[in-house]
Design an enzyme around this catalytic site. Structure first.
Site, short mmCIF file in Angstrom:
data_model
loop_
_atom_site.label_atom_id
_atom_site.label_comp_id
_atom_site.label_asym_id
_atom_site.label_seq_id
_atom_site.Cartn_x
_atom_site.Cartn_y
_atom_site.Cartn_z
N LYS A 22 0.63 -1.36 -0.25
CA LYS A 22 0.03 0.23 -0.06
C LYS A 22 0.75 1.24 -0.38
CE LYS A 22 -1.86 1.81 3.83
NZ LYS A 22 -1.89 2.84 4.56
N ASN A 23 1.82 0.96 1.19
CA ASN A 23 2.62 2.49 1.36
C ASN A 23 3.46 2.42 -0.09
OD1 ASN A 23 1.27 3.32 2.92
ND2 ASN A 23 2.89 2.72 4.06
N CYS A 116 -6.43 12.16 13.20
CA CYS A 116 -6.06 11.15 12.96
C CYS A 116 -5.91 9.92 14.27
CB CYS A 116 -5.32 10.52 12.15
SG CYS A 116 -4.45 8.60 11.55
N ARG A 121 0.08 14.11 13.02
CA ARG A 121 0.31 14.04 12.23
C ARG A 121 0.90 15.30 10.92
NH1 ARG A 121 -1.88 8.83 9.91
NH2 ARG A 121 -0.09 8.85 8.12
N ASP A 305 3.91 0.48 12.03
CA ASP A 305 3.09 -0.17 10.87
C ASP A 305 3.21 -1.44 11.69
OD1 ASP A 305 2.36 1.87 10.53
OD2 ASP A 305 3.25 1.73 8.08
N ARG A 397 -9.18 -0.55 4.04
CA ARG A 397 -7.95 0.49 2.96
C ARG A 397 -6.89 -0.29 3.09
NH1 ARG A 397 -7.47 4.95 7.14
NH2 ARG A 397 -6.26 5.07 4.80
N1 EPU Z 1 6.03 14.30 10.95
C1 EPU Z 1 5.52 15.49 11.23
N2 EPU Z 1 5.70 16.71 10.13
C2 EPU Z 1 5.61 16.48 8.88
C3 EPU Z 1 5.50 15.12 8.19
C4 EPU Z 1 5.30 14.45 9.55
O1 EPU Z 1 5.66 16.45 12.61
O2 EPU Z 1 5.26 17.49 7.98
C5 EPU Z 1 5.92 13.78 11.74
C6 EPU Z 1 4.41 12.80 12.28
O3 EPU Z 1 3.14 13.40 13.21
C7 EPU Z 1 5.05 11.56 12.73
C8 EPU Z 1 6.72 11.20 11.87
O4 EPU Z 1 7.16 12.84 11.99
O5 EPU Z 1 5.66 12.11 13.96
C9 EPU Z 1 6.63 10.72 10.99
O6 EPU Z 1 5.38 10.56 9.95
P1 EPU Z 1 5.84 10.29 8.65
O7 EPU Z 1 5.53 11.79 7.93
O8 EPU Z 1 6.81 9.68 8.37
O9 EPU Z 1 4.31 9.40 8.82
P2 EPU Z 1 3.68 9.28 7.31
O10 EPU Z 1 4.00 9.96 6.36
O11 EPU Z 1 2.42 10.17 7.16
C10 EPU Z 1 3.64 6.89 6.06
C11 EPU Z 1 3.05 5.53 6.48
C12 EPU Z 1 2.19 5.05 7.35
C13 EPU Z 1 3.62 4.63 8.53
C14 EPU Z 1 4.28 6.09 8.36
C15 EPU Z 1 5.32 5.76 9.92
C16 EPU Z 1 2.68 6.32 4.11
C17 EPU Z 1 0.72 6.51 3.20
N3 EPU Z 1 1.89 5.93 5.08
O12 EPU Z 1 3.11 7.96 7.36
O13 EPU Z 1 1.19 4.52 7.07
O14 EPU Z 1 2.85 4.76 10.00
O15 EPU Z 1 4.89 6.48 7.04
O16 EPU Z 1 6.53 5.01 9.16
O17 EPU Z 1 2.89 5.89 3.51
C18 EPU Z 1 0.05 2.44 8.03
O18 EPU Z 1 0.69 1.80 6.75
O19 EPU Z 1 -0.80 1.68 8.39
C19 EPU Z 1 0.61 4.20 7.92
C20 EPU Z 1 -0.02 4.82 8.45
#
Ligand code: EPU
Length: 418
Positions: A22-23, A116, A121, A305, A397
């Site tokens: 998915k990711n 969320c 996030r 995850d 999802r």
């Molecule tokens: N964060 C910030 N600012 C930002 C972006 C992130 O503070 O601009 C923080 C987040 O709040 C969190 C940390 O940085 O504390 C890491 O978040 P990240 O941005 O890496 O998460 P994401 O990109 O929103 C993806 C996956 C998630 C997975 C996370 C961590 C996708 C579509 N989603 O989310 O997947 O948990 O990376 O590995 O790639 C899932 O599949 O169930 C899922 C939630």
């Protein structure tokens, strides 16, 4: 709406093939915005999130076909740069279109994702990076409005490792003028899958898989052809825990051992037998599971995850374990549901203290997010009696036919209308 029912206590045995990730597929679909012409992806999982991303691209004018794991995306006819609230609110990963839309149209209007179930996030790092590349960013009426007639390369130091943030900036910089350097970039394999695909389209990305990624902008990208989406390491990990928790013996096929080091290491330490075979990873267990402490970290650390699924396994382990969540400190909604099944879990700040119990017992439960749903299915497989898991749309999802796959392994699992 549907619910899943599980009659627990069945040992799982056999072989299972993991679907595409998915990711990985979501950013790959967003990458198709950058090329004129038909892109084709193979090993595309049949997931609600994939259909949401397809819908989002379609309402912006893209032509998409999806059948038997093969998807074609032609974004030549795209004539909108707006991702509306109605879709973004159902899937946060919609924010991945922000970078490519700005790169292609010089502007983008993308609804700001709200709160969320797994935490706050924010997307400040995505916005900071786009601003460094020269975009002006405003938040108006709940939407991010980015405007940049020309994107110019720059040095982007991420304050925090962010997966979709890194992906959004790779997508933005691929067509920017000059060189972009991402510092503290996320090293997750899904980020590498995107960068490899973009290179296949003609991009010039170096440092793939490291925390310093250099993107030299190119004038145009050609369509992505026949790209195989990488296997889903979280789906694979969920089956591995299913084998461990049911004293089972499973060959998990179509997954990459080298992407799963943190989980495999922990499974071996707690007494699960793990062997690498030519066509997959074999997991077996005699049911004697030792407790262990785990801290979630960016890749190659233990993935957030897999935290919920590991909490379920620790609920049946021998002794006390502490699971500490450093990525999403509030990602513990599953703890309350697991307690309803007899688990002994106390939350202390961003840690869960789990004391293994002799047995879990079936109960009516409710899924709160994707991985929480998976943790409840795992608990239900191990529990005595019948468990009902409602709000199963969360599971759909991100897991491709999880219940049907588990059934082929001997689980007693079915769906009913709620
Ligand atoms: N964060 C910030 N600012 C930002 C972006 C992130 O503070 O601009 C923080 C987040 O709040 C969190 C940390 O940085 O504390 C890491 O978040 P990240 O941005 O890496 O998460 P994401 O990109 O929103 C993806 C996956 C998630 C997975 C996370 C961590 C996708 C579509 N989603 O989310 O997947 O948990 O990376 O590995 O790639 C899932 O599949 O169930 C899922 C939630």
């Amino acid at each position: 709406m549907e619910k899943i029912i599980v009659e627990g206590g069945k040992r799982l045995e056999g072989e299972i093939a993991v679907s595409g990730a998915k990711n990985a597929v979501l950013p790959l679909m967003a990458a198709c915005i950058l090329a004129h012409g038909e892109c084709t992806l193979n090993n595309v999982p049949d997931l609600a999130d994939v259909r949401t991303m397809a819908k989002l691209l379609q309402i912006m004018g893209a032509k998409i076909e999806f059948e038997n794991g093969r998807m074609s995306i032609d974004s030549s006819s795209m004539n909108s740069w707006e991702a509306p609230y109605d879709l973004v609110k159902t899937m946060r990963a919609s924010v991945l279109v922000l970078g490519p839309l700005t790169a292609r149209f010089g502007k983008a209007r993308v609804s700001l994702p709200g709160g969320c179930a797994i935490g706050e996030r924010p997307i400040d790092q995505h916005l900071k990076g786009l601003a460094i590349l020269g975009a002006s960013i405003e938040i108006e009426e709940g939407y991010v409005e980015a405007v940049a007639p020309v994107l110019k390369g720059g040095i982007i130091p991420f304050d925090i490792s962010t997966v979709t943030g890194t992906e959004n900036l790779i997508l933005s910089a691929a067509l920017a003028e000059g060189e972009t350097i991402l510092l503290n970039a996320a090293c997750e394999p899904e980020v590498s899958d995107l960068a490899n695909a973009l290179n296949q389209m003609g991009a010039d990305i170096k440092g793939i898989g490291t925390d310093i990624i250099t993107i030299s902008g190119v004038k145009e990208l050609s369509p992505l052809r026949d790209y195989d989406v990488m296997p889903d390491r979280i789906e694979a990990g969920t089956y591995m825990i299913a084998a461990a928790i049911t004293r089972g013996d499973l060959l998990v096929r179509n997954c990459k051992f080298e992407n799963m080091g943190a989980l495999i290491g922990k499974l071996i330490e707690i007494g699960v037998r793990v062997t690498r075979e030519s066509d997959g990873i074999r997991i077996s267990s005699d049911g004697q599971i030792k407790s262990i402490d785990i801290t979630t970290l960016p890749y190659p650390g233990f993935p957030t995850d897999m935290q919920a699924q590991m909490m379920t396994l620790m609920s049946t382990a021998d002794g006390l374990s502490v699971l500490t969540e450093t990525i999403f400190p509030q990602r513990f909604l599953h703890a309350g549901e697991l307690r309803r099944m007899g688990a002994d879990i106390k939350l202390v700040g961003n840690s869960a203290v789990v004391r293994g119990v002799h047995a879990l017992s079936g109960a009516p439960t409710m899924a709160s997010d994707l991985r929480a749903s998976a943790s409840l299915v795992l608990a239900a497989l191990a529990a005595t009696g019948k468990t009902e898991i409602s709000r199963v749309y969360h599971l759909d999802r991100g897991y491709d036919k999880l219940d049907r796959k588990l059934e082929t392994l001997g689980a007693s699992i079915w769906r009913e209308k709620e």
